[in-house]
Scaffold this active site. Structure first.
Site, PDB file in Angstrom:
ATOM      1  N   SER A 190      -2.967   0.267  -4.533  1.00  0.00           N
ATOM      2  CA  SER A 190      -3.085   2.069  -3.452  1.00  0.00           C
ATOM      3  C   SER A 190      -4.787   1.928  -4.192  1.00  0.00           C
ATOM      4  O   SER A 190      -4.762   1.791  -5.790  1.00  0.00           O
ATOM      5  CB  SER A 190      -2.018   2.673  -3.554  1.00  0.00           C
ATOM      6  N   ALA A 191      -5.510   2.758  -2.942  1.00  0.00           N
ATOM      7  CA  ALA A 191      -6.927   3.415  -3.445  1.00  0.00           C
ATOM      8  C   ALA A 191      -6.626   4.837  -3.755  1.00  0.00           C
ATOM      9  O   ALA A 191      -6.940   5.181  -4.646  1.00  0.00           O
ATOM     10  CB  ALA A 191      -7.323   3.120  -2.046  1.00  0.00           C
ATOM     11  N   LYS A 222      -5.319   8.005  -6.360  1.00  0.00           N
ATOM     12  CA  LYS A 222      -4.778   8.757  -7.570  1.00  0.00           C
ATOM     13  C   LYS A 222      -3.924   9.462  -7.475  1.00  0.00           C
ATOM     14  O   LYS A 222      -3.679  10.073  -9.014  1.00  0.00           O
ATOM     15  CB  LYS A 222      -6.835   9.383  -7.922  1.00  0.00           C
ATOM     16  N   GLU A 252       0.368  -3.270   4.560  1.00  0.00           N
ATOM     17  CA  GLU A 252      -1.047  -2.323   5.004  1.00  0.00           C
ATOM     18  C   GLU A 252      -0.882  -1.602   6.263  1.00  0.00           C
ATOM     19  O   GLU A 252      -0.667  -2.251   7.247  1.00  0.00           O
ATOM     20  CB  GLU A 252      -2.044  -3.329   4.709  1.00  0.00           C
ATOM     21  N   ASP A 253      -1.706  -0.841   6.624  1.00  0.00           N
ATOM     22  CA  ASP A 253      -1.334   0.582   7.416  1.00  0.00           C
ATOM     23  C   ASP A 253      -2.801  -0.197   8.106  1.00  0.00           C
ATOM     24  O   ASP A 253      -3.401   0.901   9.106  1.00  0.00           O
ATOM     25  CB  ASP A 253      -0.867   1.530   7.154  1.00  0.00           C
ATOM     26  N   LYS A 267     -11.108  -0.607  -1.688  1.00  0.00           N
ATOM     27  CA  LYS A 267     -10.845  -1.964  -0.360  1.00  0.00           C
ATOM     28  C   LYS A 267     -12.059  -1.373   1.030  1.00  0.00           C
ATOM     29  O   LYS A 267     -12.230  -0.050   1.122  1.00  0.00           O
ATOM     30  CB  LYS A 267     -10.006  -0.890   0.391  1.00  0.00           C
ATOM     31  N   THR A 272       1.778  10.245   3.739  1.00  0.00           N
ATOM     32  CA  THR A 272      -0.139  11.104   3.218  1.00  0.00           C
ATOM     33  C   THR A 272      -0.778  10.899   4.249  1.00  0.00           C
ATOM     34  O   THR A 272      -1.395  12.348   3.728  1.00  0.00           O
ATOM     35  CB  THR A 272       0.886  10.473   1.657  1.00  0.00           C
ATOM     36  N   SER A 274     -14.732   7.697   1.072  1.00  0.00           N
ATOM     37  CA  SER A 274     -13.918   8.370   1.709  1.00  0.00           C
ATOM     38  C   SER A 274     -15.630   9.825   2.536  1.00  0.00           C
ATOM     39  O   SER A 274     -15.728   9.601   3.622  1.00  0.00           O
ATOM     40  CB  SER A 274     -12.822   8.832   1.944  1.00  0.00           C
ATOM     41  N   LEU A 324     -11.025   5.402   7.240  1.00  0.00           N
ATOM     42  CA  LEU A 324     -11.264   6.089   6.414  1.00  0.00           C
ATOM     43  C   LEU A 324      -9.633   6.153   5.328  1.00  0.00           C
ATOM     44  O   LEU A 324      -9.953   5.636   4.390  1.00  0.00           O
ATOM     45  CB  LEU A 324     -11.537   8.109   5.970  1.00  0.00           C
ATOM     46  N   LYS A 325      -9.056   5.860   6.421  1.00  0.00           N
ATOM     47  CA  LYS A 325      -7.529   4.894   5.858  1.00  0.00           C
ATOM     48  C   LYS A 325      -7.685   3.504   5.137  1.00  0.00           C
ATOM     49  O   LYS A 325      -8.436   2.346   5.364  1.00  0.00           O
ATOM     50  CB  LYS A 325      -6.867   4.552   7.219  1.00  0.00           C
ATOM     51  N   GLY A 326      -7.208   4.210   3.462  1.00  0.00           N
ATOM     52  CA  GLY A 326      -6.874   2.926   2.601  1.00  0.00           C
ATOM     53  C   GLY A 326      -8.246   2.370   1.596  1.00  0.00           C
ATOM     54  O   GLY A 326      -8.298   2.714   1.224  1.00  0.00           O
ATOM     55  N   ASP A 348       0.438  -1.417  -0.135  1.00  0.00           N
ATOM     56  CA  ASP A 348      -0.073   0.196   0.007  1.00  0.00           C
ATOM     57  C   ASP A 348       0.793   1.379   0.375  1.00  0.00           C
ATOM     58  O   ASP A 348       2.293   0.963  -0.010  1.00  0.00           O
ATOM     59  CB  ASP A 348      -0.770  -0.256   0.698  1.00  0.00           C
ATOM     60  N   LEU A 349       0.057   2.131   0.048  1.00  0.00           N
ATOM     61  CA  LEU A 349       0.921   3.533  -0.094  1.00  0.00           C
ATOM     62  C   LEU A 349       1.346   4.727   1.198  1.00  0.00           C
ATOM     63  O   LEU A 349       2.224   4.545   1.624  1.00  0.00           O
ATOM     64  CB  LEU A 349       0.691   4.816  -1.818  1.00  0.00           C
ATOM     65  N   ASP A 350       0.074   5.303   0.773  1.00  0.00           N
ATOM     66  CA  ASP A 350      -0.199   6.053   2.088  1.00  0.00           C
ATOM     67  C   ASP A 350      -0.133   5.336   3.163  1.00  0.00           C
ATOM     68  O   ASP A 350      -1.278   4.486   3.770  1.00  0.00           O
ATOM     69  CB  ASP A 350      -1.827   6.356   1.744  1.00  0.00           C
TER      70      ASP A 350
END
Ligand code: BG6
Ligand code: MG
Length: 216
Positions: free
Chosen positions: A113-114, A116, A168-169, A144, A16, A51, A43-45, A8-10
């Site tokens: 990642s979700a 954009k 994943e976080d 997700k 971020t 969201s 909201l994460k992910g 995952d990214l964020d």
């Protein structure tokens, strides 16, 4: 075949998550209600659209379709403002080193990642060249915890879902990985990421050999 890693990214590779939170809070405040860090955990992910739906539900607020779309644009505008200065300094502790070690070990690596904004962020933090495949919010239609993003990443890498290890976080992200029948390492708090196979606070000191040993 060697397993592959999907990141995952964020909140996993780059810090971020705090900027997403600040932008959503600013939006909620502008709509006349507050939005706490506790609420933000849900909201994460989760995709931008989902969201906003969640935030409006929390605030007991309804928007017309036009207002909804305008709110999405405002939030993203603020978010982009916050991440304007982002650079390699905001890579989360140990993440770049871990990524590199996974590649050196000969494993394939994808982003799942979700967001954009994923490619933009990877460019800014100079990690774009570390991924064999990038599946982001522009390539999927289901948010997700739907497994679409991770299944697509596995497909792009040419590996089976059961041979993928996801990092994943987010609660929704861990669920998405489980829904894809993948192995999942939680990055963050064990109390929050209870569905992960195991959880580490961050990548500091984490070795891919040890991760593989946990799953063998
Ligand atoms: C996820 C974040 O990675 O991407 C969420 O955890 C965010 O907080 C989602 O809403 C969508 O990101 P973006 O950049 O497309 O608004
Ligand atoms: Mg995340």
């Amino acid at each position: 075949m060697k397993p592959a890693c999907i990141f995952d990214l964020d909140g996993v590779i780059v810090d971020t998550a705090k900027y997403h939170y600040l932008a959503w809070k600013r939006l909620a405040n502008s709509l006349g209600f507050d939005f706490t860090e506790h609420d933000n955990e849900q909201l994460k992910g989760v995709s931008r659209i989902e969201s906003l739906k969640l935030i409006l539900r929390l605030g007991g607020k309804q928007l017309s379709e036009l207002e909804f779309d305008a709110a999405l644009i405002r939030k993203n505008g603020w978010y982009l403002e916050y991440i304007q200065q982002i650079g390699p300094g905001e890579i989360l502790p140990g993440a770049a080193e871990f990524l590199r070690s996974v590649r050196e070990y000969g494993m394939r690596v994808a982003l799942g990642s979700a967001s954009k904004n994923a490619v933009l962020i990877l460019e800014r933090i100079q990690l774009l060249d570390q991924f064999d495949a990038i599946v982001d919010g522009n390539k999927v239609s289901k948010a997700k915890p739907d497994p679409e993003v991770f299944l697509k990443a596995a497909e792009e890498l040419g590996v089976q879902a059961e041979d993928c290890i996801v990092f994943e976080d987010a609660v929704a992200g861990v669920q998405a990985a489980r829904n894809a029948a993948m192995k999942v390492v939680g990055i963050g708090s064990e109390a929050v990421l209870q569905q992960a196979h195991f959880v580490v606070p961050n990548f500091m000191g984490l070795r891919i050999e040890n991760v593989l040993a946990r799953f063998s």
